[in-house]
Design a protein around this motif. Sequence first.
Motif, short mmCIF file in Angstrom:
data_model
loop_
_atom_site.label_atom_id
_atom_site.label_comp_id
_atom_site.label_asym_id
_atom_site.label_seq_id
_atom_site.Cartn_x
_atom_site.Cartn_y
_atom_site.Cartn_z
N LYS A 234 0.81 -1.22 0.00
CA LYS A 234 0.00 0.00 0.00
C LYS A 234 0.85 1.27 0.00
N ASN A 235 2.13 1.14 0.23
CA ASN A 235 3.03 2.30 0.28
C ASN A 235 4.29 2.01 -0.53
N LYS A 236 4.09 1.54 -1.76
CA LYS A 236 5.23 1.11 -2.58
C LYS A 236 6.21 2.23 -2.87
N GLY A 237 5.68 3.42 -3.16
CA GLY A 237 6.58 4.54 -3.47
C GLY A 237 7.42 4.95 -2.29
N LEU A 238 6.78 5.09 -1.13
CA LEU A 238 7.50 5.50 0.08
C LEU A 238 8.55 4.48 0.46
N ASP B 253 3.03 7.91 -3.87
CA ASP B 253 1.91 7.18 -3.28
C ASP B 253 0.65 8.03 -3.22
N ARG B 254 0.76 9.32 -3.54
CA ARG B 254 -0.37 10.24 -3.40
C ARG B 254 -0.82 10.85 -4.73
N MET B 255 -0.13 10.49 -5.81
CA MET B 255 -0.51 11.01 -7.12
C MET B 255 -0.10 10.01 -8.19
N SER B 256 -0.46 10.30 -9.41
CA SER B 256 -0.09 9.43 -10.52
C SER B 256 1.43 9.33 -10.64
N ARG B 257 1.96 8.13 -10.57
CA ARG B 257 3.41 7.94 -10.67
C ARG B 257 3.92 8.36 -12.05
N LEU B 258 3.18 8.03 -13.10
CA LEU B 258 3.64 8.38 -14.44
C LEU B 258 3.61 9.89 -14.68
N LYS B 259 2.63 10.58 -14.12
CA LYS B 259 2.61 12.04 -14.24
C LYS B 259 3.79 12.65 -13.47
N LEU B 260 4.14 12.03 -12.35
CA LEU B 260 5.29 12.50 -11.58
C LEU B 260 6.58 12.31 -12.38
N VAL B 261 6.72 11.15 -13.01
CA VAL B 261 7.89 10.89 -13.85
C VAL B 261 7.93 11.87 -15.02
N LEU C 266 10.23 12.21 -3.65
CA LEU C 266 9.40 11.80 -4.78
C LEU C 266 8.85 10.40 -4.58
N GLY C 267 9.59 9.54 -3.86
CA GLY C 267 9.07 8.22 -3.55
C GLY C 267 7.80 8.30 -2.72
N ALA C 268 7.83 9.13 -1.68
CA ALA C 268 6.64 9.31 -0.83
C ALA C 268 5.52 9.99 -1.61
N LEU C 269 5.86 10.98 -2.44
CA LEU C 269 4.85 11.70 -3.20
C LEU C 269 4.15 10.78 -4.20
N GLY D 33 17.26 10.76 -8.91
CA GLY D 33 17.03 9.96 -7.72
C GLY D 33 15.57 9.57 -7.57
N GLY D 34 14.67 10.51 -7.88
CA GLY D 34 13.25 10.21 -7.80
C GLY D 34 12.82 9.14 -8.79
#
Length: 424
Positions: free
Chosen positions: A131-135, A290-298, A285-288, A334-335
């Motif tokens: 449930k917290n893969k990014g973090l 989990d709260r938004m679209s990962r692909l949009k973040l990338v 960015l890892g924690a972020l 890094g993100g």
Amino acid sequence: MTTTTAGSKRWLIVLGTVIMQMGLGTIYTWSLFNAQLVSKFGWELSSVSITFSITSFALAFATLFAGKLQDRFGLRRLTAAAGIMLGLGLILSSQASSLPMFYLLAGVVVGYADGTAYITSLSNLIKWFPKNKGLISGVSVGAYGTGSLVFKYINGSLIESAGVSSAFLYWGLMVMVMIVVGSLLVREAPVAAPAQAAGGKAALSAVGPAVAVPVPVKDYTVKEMLRTKEAYLLFVIFFTACMSGLYLIGIVKDIGVQLAGLDIAAAANAVAMIAIFNTAGRLILGALSDRMSRLKLVSATLLVTAAAMLTLSYATLSYGLFFACVAAIAFCFGGNITVFPAIVSDFFGLKNHSKNYGIVYQGFGIGALSGSFIAAFLGGFKPTFIVIGLLCILACILAVSLKPPVQKQAREKGMSLKPSRHTA
């Protein structure tokens, strides 16, 4: 097992993984040894520096086979063996006196052991915290970056006090202990069956407050993943993200001197800045993600990287502008390194994650070599920055338009499936 006991067990696994990853990350202090080896043996600097390129390539290559080795030997045995192998590679490097021996020991052996323990321990930790893969990916990969920062001072002190060859010996012993001790604390995550609701619809699980995330319809095998176009598009995006960061890491000091007009001491500060912002990007960015679209973040990080690369190429670089560009690229790199393991699990499931991510991770190894080849072909920093900047823009467009195979299957079957905020 009570909830409290299970929670304590999971955090022991986090601790073990962090210890291992810190030990594994120490290979990024290699640049400290280049000049010392040149001084001791009289080799060409370019020939010595190839060692780390070999290490990086062997690291990525090892991830292709690490998942199968884990299935056969188990996570604890495999990571412990990798720690011993890595330590011995460095210890034996203390006795090496020829470039081929350094290429074999510090390059192939160390890189292969590092990649084996890196991807299996990272994938395992993600499975413990679905449930917290990014973090949790940020914690693990952040520890890898922290290890390089801490050992920058440890290995620097060892080289100064004991000499370059003896430094390899002590470095190897410390890293071996760290990885083996860390391996004793980890446990393999239980294999969960793909969760599906009645009637074939994907079940929804909560990730954070009021966030509905579709559980993958299936766990893809490597062969199944390779039959999807999404696997290749993710590879292209990851390759571009890695090449931008890895190329900068290798030549940042030279950029400061030649393009920004800094003295050697001031330009050397960029090395520490990269380590700091690289680690910060992994955690934030890892924690972020989990709260938004990962692909949009990338996509956003690739756009920032493109802007920084083109600025380095076209702008007149002042001290502040140079360091701002370096910090931005390191932070985004890094993100992306942190978010991509979670993206691969979003697309292809957790069961075969280490094998599937191992395929995509080859973008790291190829990216480590490609920047230097492009620079050699084009004849300088600035045209290389332009090429990388344009590739980042292309990768950004791909990331914005990419959808997981799960969502495509759902649409084809006429399912009513709410898109994930992580991958939509």
